[in-house]
Structure formats: structure tokens, C-alpha cells
Design a protein around this motif. Structure first.
Motif, PDB file in Angstrom:
ATOM      1  N   LEU A  96       0.833  -1.213   0.000  1.00 23.77           N
ATOM      2  CA  LEU A  96       0.000   0.000   0.000  1.00 23.77           C
ATOM      3  C   LEU A  96       0.867   1.264   0.000  1.00 23.77           C
ATOM      4  CD1 LEU A  96      -2.671  -1.231   2.563  1.00 23.77           C
ATOM      5  CD2 LEU A  96      -3.064  -0.783   0.121  1.00 23.77           C
ATOM      6  N   ILE A  97       1.905   1.271   0.815  1.00 21.78           N
ATOM      7  CA  ILE A  97       2.781   2.444   0.893  1.00 21.78           C
ATOM      8  C   ILE A  97       3.575   2.584  -0.410  1.00 21.78           C
ATOM      9  CG2 ILE A  97       4.759   3.438   2.128  1.00 21.78           C
ATOM     10  CD1 ILE A  97       3.546   1.933   4.665  1.00 21.78           C
ATOM     11  N   SER A  98       4.037   1.455  -0.942  1.00 25.77           N
ATOM     12  CA  SER A  98       4.821   1.485  -2.185  1.00 25.77           C
ATOM     13  C   SER A  98       3.981   1.988  -3.358  1.00 25.77           C
ATOM     14  CB  SER A  98       5.362   0.087  -2.502  1.00 25.77           C
ATOM     15  OG  SER A  98       6.144  -0.378  -1.421  1.00 25.77           O
ATOM     16  N   TRP A  99       2.710   1.606  -3.379  1.00 26.12           N
ATOM     17  CA  TRP A  99       1.807   2.058  -4.444  1.00 26.12           C
ATOM     18  C   TRP A  99       1.659   3.583  -4.406  1.00 26.12           C
ATOM     19  CZ3 TRP A  99      -3.414   3.869  -3.543  1.00 26.12           C
ATOM     20  CH2 TRP A  99      -4.156   4.083  -4.707  1.00 26.12           C
ATOM     21  N   GLN A 100       1.503   4.141  -3.216  1.00 28.01           N
ATOM     22  CA  GLN A 100       1.361   5.599  -3.092  1.00 28.01           C
ATOM     23  C   GLN A 100       2.616   6.309  -3.530  1.00 28.01           C
ATOM     24  OE1 GLN A 100      -0.276   7.889  -0.156  1.00 28.01           O
ATOM     25  NE2 GLN A 100      -1.706   6.392   0.605  1.00 28.01           N
ATOM     26  N   VAL A 101       3.739   5.831  -3.018  1.00 27.92           N
ATOM     27  CA  VAL A 101       4.998   6.495  -3.312  1.00 27.92           C
ATOM     28  C   VAL A 101       5.278   6.433  -4.817  1.00 27.92           C
ATOM     29  CG1 VAL A 101       7.477   6.246  -2.948  1.00 27.92           C
ATOM     30  CG2 VAL A 101       5.925   6.242  -0.986  1.00 27.92           C
ATOM     31  N   ALA A 102       4.938   5.307  -5.450  1.00 27.31           N
ATOM     32  CA  ALA A 102       5.151   5.184  -6.897  1.00 27.31           C
ATOM     33  C   ALA A 102       4.253   6.142  -7.672  1.00 27.31           C
ATOM     34  CB  ALA A 102       4.908   3.741  -7.339  1.00 27.31           C
ATOM     35  N   ARG A 103       3.143   6.560  -7.079  1.00 24.68           N
ATOM     36  CA  ARG A 103       2.281   7.576  -7.719  1.00 24.68           C
ATOM     37  C   ARG A 103       2.813   8.992  -7.468  1.00 24.68           C
ATOM     38  NH1 ARG A 103      -3.644   7.100  -5.595  1.00 24.68           N
ATOM     39  NH2 ARG A 103      -4.220   8.190  -7.521  1.00 24.68           N
ATOM     40  N   GLY A 104       3.909   9.104  -6.764  1.00 19.18           N
ATOM     41  CA  GLY A 104       4.449  10.424  -6.443  1.00 19.18           C
ATOM     42  C   GLY A 104       3.779  11.066  -5.253  1.00 19.18           C
ATOM     43  N   ILE A 105       3.074  10.261  -4.462  1.00 26.62           N
ATOM     44  CA  ILE A 105       2.328  10.754  -3.304  1.00 26.62           C
ATOM     45  C   ILE A 105       3.099  10.393  -2.042  1.00 26.62           C
ATOM     46  CG2 ILE A 105       0.124  10.593  -2.068  1.00 26.62           C
ATOM     47  CD1 ILE A 105      -1.162   9.627  -4.661  1.00 26.62           C
ATOM     48  N   ALA A 106       3.260  11.358  -1.135  1.00 21.46           N
ATOM     49  CA  ALA A 106       3.876  11.037   0.151  1.00 21.46           C
ATOM     50  C   ALA A 106       2.868  10.261   0.998  1.00 21.46           C
ATOM     51  CB  ALA A 106       4.306  12.315   0.865  1.00 21.46           C
ATOM     52  N   ALA A 107       3.354   9.341   1.801  1.00 26.44           N
ATOM     53  CA  ALA A 107       2.474   8.527   2.655  1.00 26.44           C
ATOM     54  C   ALA A 107       2.870   8.745   4.111  1.00 26.44           C
ATOM     55  CB  ALA A 107       2.601   7.047   2.285  1.00 26.44           C
ATOM     56  N   ILE A 108       1.866   8.829   4.986  1.00 27.13           N
ATOM     57  CA  ILE A 108       2.144   9.059   6.407  1.00 27.13           C
ATOM     58  C   ILE A 108       1.462   8.004   7.268  1.00 27.13           C
ATOM     59  CG2 ILE A 108       2.757  11.511   6.323  1.00 27.13           C
ATOM     60  CD1 ILE A 108      -0.184  12.206   6.820  1.00 27.13           C
ATOM     61  N   PRO A 109       1.894   6.733   7.108  1.00 27.96           N
ATOM     62  CA  PRO A 109       1.310   5.667   7.917  1.00 27.96           C
ATOM     63  C   PRO A 109       1.599   5.876   9.399  1.00 27.96           C
ATOM     64  CG  PRO A 109       3.332   4.906   6.883  1.00 27.96           C
ATOM     65  CD  PRO A 109       3.023   6.262   6.292  1.00 27.96           C
ATOM     66  N   LYS A 110       0.682   5.372  10.206  1.00 27.51           N
ATOM     67  CA  LYS A 110       0.827   5.512  11.662  1.00 27.51           C
ATOM     68  C   LYS A 110       0.995   4.119  12.245  1.00 27.51           C
ATOM     69  CE  LYS A 110      -3.192   6.381  13.455  1.00 27.51           C
ATOM     70  NZ  LYS A 110      -3.863   7.050  12.439  1.00 27.51           N
ATOM     71  N   SER A 111       1.897   3.981  13.192  1.00 25.37           N
ATOM     72  CA  SER A 111       1.994   2.716  13.917  1.00 25.37           C
ATOM     73  C   SER A 111       2.555   2.971  15.298  1.00 25.37           C
ATOM     74  CB  SER A 111       2.869   1.702  13.178  1.00 25.37           C
ATOM     75  OG  SER A 111       2.921   0.504  13.941  1.00 25.37           O
ATOM     76  N   ASN A 112       2.145   2.153  16.237  1.00 26.29           N
ATOM     77  CA  ASN A 112       2.685   2.217  17.588  1.00 26.29           C
ATOM     78  C   ASN A 112       3.584   1.027  17.869  1.00 26.29           C
ATOM     79  OD1 ASN A 112       2.033   4.491  19.232  1.00 26.29           O
ATOM     80  ND2 ASN A 112      -0.119   3.972  18.994  1.00 26.29           N
ATOM     81  N   ASN A 113       3.945   0.316  16.805  1.00 27.40           N
ATOM     82  CA  ASN A 113       4.671  -0.937  16.975  1.00 27.40           C
ATOM     83  C   ASN A 113       6.001  -0.837  16.242  1.00 27.40           C
ATOM     84  OD1 ASN A 113       5.319  -3.576  15.402  1.00 27.40           O
ATOM     85  ND2 ASN A 113       4.236  -4.260  17.239  1.00 27.40           N
ATOM     86  N   GLU A 114       7.093  -1.133  16.927  1.00 27.54           N
ATOM     87  CA  GLU A 114       8.424  -0.902  16.342  1.00 27.54           C
ATOM     88  C   GLU A 114       8.657  -1.662  15.044  1.00 27.54           C
ATOM     89  OE1 GLU A 114      12.085  -0.377  18.020  1.00 27.54           O
ATOM     90  OE2 GLU A 114      11.395   0.497  19.916  1.00 27.54           O
ATOM     91  N   SER A 115       8.252  -2.947  15.015  1.00 29.70           N
ATOM     92  CA  SER A 115       8.577  -3.695  13.797  1.00 29.70           C
ATOM     93  C   SER A 115       7.712  -3.223  12.632  1.00 29.70           C
ATOM     94  CB  SER A 115       8.480  -5.201  14.029  1.00 29.70           C
ATOM     95  OG  SER A 115       7.142  -5.606  14.025  1.00 29.70           O
ATOM     96  N   ARG A 116       6.467  -2.782  12.920  1.00 31.24           N
ATOM     97  CA  ARG A 116       5.641  -2.258  11.828  1.00 31.24           C
ATOM     98  C   ARG A 116       6.124  -0.879  11.380  1.00 31.24           C
ATOM     99  NH1 ARG A 116       1.849  -5.414  14.625  1.00 31.24           N
ATOM    100  NH2 ARG A 116       0.987  -3.746  15.909  1.00 31.24           N
ATOM    101  N   LEU A 117       6.604  -0.074  12.329  1.00 28.73           N
ATOM    102  CA  LEU A 117       7.188   1.225  11.949  1.00 28.73           C
ATOM    103  C   LEU A 117       8.341   1.008  10.971  1.00 28.73           C
ATOM    104  CD1 LEU A 117       7.602   3.223  15.311  1.00 28.73           C
ATOM    105  CD2 LEU A 117       6.260   3.941  13.336  1.00 28.73           C
TER     106      LEU A 117
END
Ligand code: A2P
Length: 304
Positions: free
Chosen positions: A233-254
Motif C-alpha cells: 500500500l505504501i509502495s503504491w502511493q509512493v510510486a504515484r508520487g504521493i507522500a504517505a504518512i502511515p501511523k503505527s505504535n509498533n516498532e517492527s511495523r514502523l
């Protein structure tokens, strides 16, 4: 390291950042921000409305990353749209974040609330009829103060932008909107990018409500790359030239969320052709008078 998106004034914005809406609810925001900075996050997305900027400011101080290496965004709340309140709204934000300047200040929503309304449990009676261009002209004056490197908007549709742009002395550098495969915003993203307005997509993982992580197309592509659905999901956004700001409270997911993969053209198209539609954020904010906010073809924005 994370690549950058170049804004229309030359400022560089890291294409993956950390979202912080509701990020304090588990009581670990300070640790999360410090952990994120430790693993290479440099872009932190904040807002006055989120009510957690002081804790983020504490974490920024404790982490000790040089200020010039950070990209800090915040957003003025709807009750500070009157032009005479805008500069003070920025000062409040800087005070909470304990910073001298922001990299990017956004107008959080295109409608105004009366100054005394400080929450989003409002009715039509609480709306304030401040023309958005009056707010924007006050935003433009902030650029010369050294307290913001770039200014932009959030949750603005095409109709509003089309009418604003000819009147802008400083064009918005960014429009931050909800973006994921169930709310891909193909037209709005195309419009912004054609007009040199960078797009930042919030809720790239569906915000814990829209089940894009469980989508079969996303899961199939993740399996093919041996990565997680979130990374697709993040890679798809970035490839569209869109910045992504996912949120996580978990170190391995961050950590995972910083690691993008290269999708094939077929994969990009397959994701772009997903037809399911669902938003995380209620377009009308429970207020029928605000239906125009997300109905760009109705041109109902009364604010210009
Ligand atoms: P958690 O904090 O437990 O990781 P969005 O960024 O779209 O608002 O989505 C945030 C939600 O997605 C949170 O519930 C977060 O939970 C979850 N999340 C964040 N990163 C991942 C990931 N890599 N895989 C699965 N879920 C994730």
C-alpha cells in the motif's frame, strides 16, 4: 534513506512520514516518535486538532536529531480561519511543538468554525463564513516570517483549488487528502500534480477501518514480493508520487513501513483498478451543510 518529494518552492519533503492522529491513545506516543526517529523517520505529520503536539515536541527534543534534518508538518484548526487569528494559530503550534519553525503548515479543512469551537463535535450553527481566500492570504504572509518553509492545504477538492489558484500569490505546496486503494482520488491527484501541488495521502493503510490491508489484490501482490500488505500500500502511493504518512505504535511495523518495494506496471494498474470504494473520514463530518467538502463536481463551496 527515504527519498524526497520536491515541493513547488524547492523544499524537499520525505515521501514516507509518521502520522500522529490518535497516536497518543495508547500512551506511547513519545516512545513511538523517538523509536521512529531512531530508525530513520524524518517527516512527522502533526495537527493542532490531534491534541498531542506537546508530547511530540518533547520526543523531538529528547531524540536530538538536528532540526534541519527534520520535516515537521502541522495544521491550523478550523476555528482559526479568520485572517487575524492565523499568525497566532501558528505561534500556538510552535509553542506546543517547542520549535522555532515548521517545514509545512496546512489549512486542515476548507471550512471555518467559530473561534470558540475547539472540538469537532459541531453543528451547522458553529460554522463561520470566512472566505477561504481570506485565510489563505493570511497564510501567505507567514512565509516571510521565517516560521514556515512552505504552506498548503488539506481536504481541499478540485473545485475549490481551481477557483483559488488564480488568486494565490503563493500557491499551496501540498494538498493532504485521504488516499488508499478504496479512495484512490485518481482525478484529484492528477489535478494537483498537473498544477504542481504535491499530494500527501493520509490513512494509507485504511486507518484501521477501511480493510485495504485485507484486500485480495493487495494480498496477492504482497505474497509475490514476499512483503507485507502494508508495504504494498505504501509502495503504491509512493510510486504515484504521493507522500504517505502511515501511523503505527509498533516498532517492527514502523520499520516495515519505511521499506518500500518496486511494484511492476501490471501491479500498479491492478491496484489502480480496484473498484471498492470506502473512506475512513466522514466526508460531511456529520453536517449536511458540509457535503460540498468532498463533492468536487457540485461546486458548492461558499467560501470564496
Ligand atoms: P499499529 O499501531 O498496531 O501498528 P493508517 O496509517 O492508515 O491510519 O493506519 C494505521 C493503522 O494500521 C493502525 O491501526 C496501525 O496499527 C496499523 N498498521 C500500521 N502499520 C502496519 C503494518 N505494517 N501492518 C499492519 N498494520 C499496520
Amino acid at each position: 534513506g527515504v527519498s524526497n518529494v520536491k515541493l513547488n518552492n524547492g523544499v524537499l519533503m520525505p515521501e514516507v512520514g509518521l502520522g500522529t492522529w490518535k497516536a497518543h491513545e495508547q500512551g506511547t506516543l513519545r516512545e513511538t516518535v523517538k523509536a521512529a526517529l531512531g530508525m530513520g523517520y524524518r517527516h512527522i505529520d502533526c495537527a493542532k486538532y490531534y491534541g498531542n503536539q506537546r508530547e511530540i515536541g518533547d520526543a523531538l527534543k529528547e531524540a536530538g536529531v538536528p532540526r534541519k534534518d527534520l520535516f515537521i508538518t502541522s495544521k491550523i484548526f478550523e476555528n482559526r480561519h479568520r485572517p487575524e487569528l492565523v499568525a497566532g494559530a501558528l505561534d500556538e503550534i510552535l509553542d506546543e511543538l517547542q520549535l522555532e519553525y515548521l517545514d509545512l503548515l496546512l489549512v486542515h479543512w476548507p471550512y471555518a468554525l467559530n473561534p470558540e469551537i475547539d472540538h469537532d463535535d459541531f453543528t451547522a450553527n458553529d460554522l463561520d463564513d470566512v472566505p477561504i481566500m481570506d485565510t489563505w492570504r493570511a497564510m501567505e504572509t507567514l512565509i516571510g516570517t521565517g516560521k514556515v518553509r512552505a504552506i498548503g492545504v488539506s481536504n481541499f477538492n478540485r473545485s475549490i483549488l481551481q477557483r483559488m489558484l488564480p488568486q494565490c500569490r503563493v500557491r499551496p505546496a501540498v494538498n493532504q487528502i485521504e488516499v488508499h486503494p478504496y479512495n484512490p482520488e485518481h482525478k484529484l491527484v492528477g489535478y494537483c500534480q498537473a498544477n504542481d501541488i504535491a499530494v500527501t495521502g493520509y490513512c494509507p493503510l485504511g486507518g484501521g477501518r477501511v480493510d485495504v490491508l485485507g484486500d485480495s489484490t493487495i494480498q496477492r501482490i504482497a505474497a509475490a514480493h514476499g512483503c507485507s500488505p502494508a508495504q504494498v500500500l505504501i509502495s503504491w502511493q509512493v510510486a504515484r508520487g504521493i507522500a504517505a504518512i502511515p501511523k503505527s505504535n509498533n516498532e517492527s511495523r514502523l520499520k516495515q513501513n519505511l521499506q518500500t518495494v518496486t511494484l511492476t506496471l501490471d501491479e500498479m494498474q491492478a491496484i489502480g483498478q480496484i473498484t471498492a470504494r470506502q473512506r475512513k473520514v466522514d466526508p460531511s463530518r456529520n453536517t449536511p451543510e458540509l457535503r460540498w467538502v468532498f463533492h468536487e463536481d457540485e461546486a458548492k463551496c461558499p467560501l470564496i
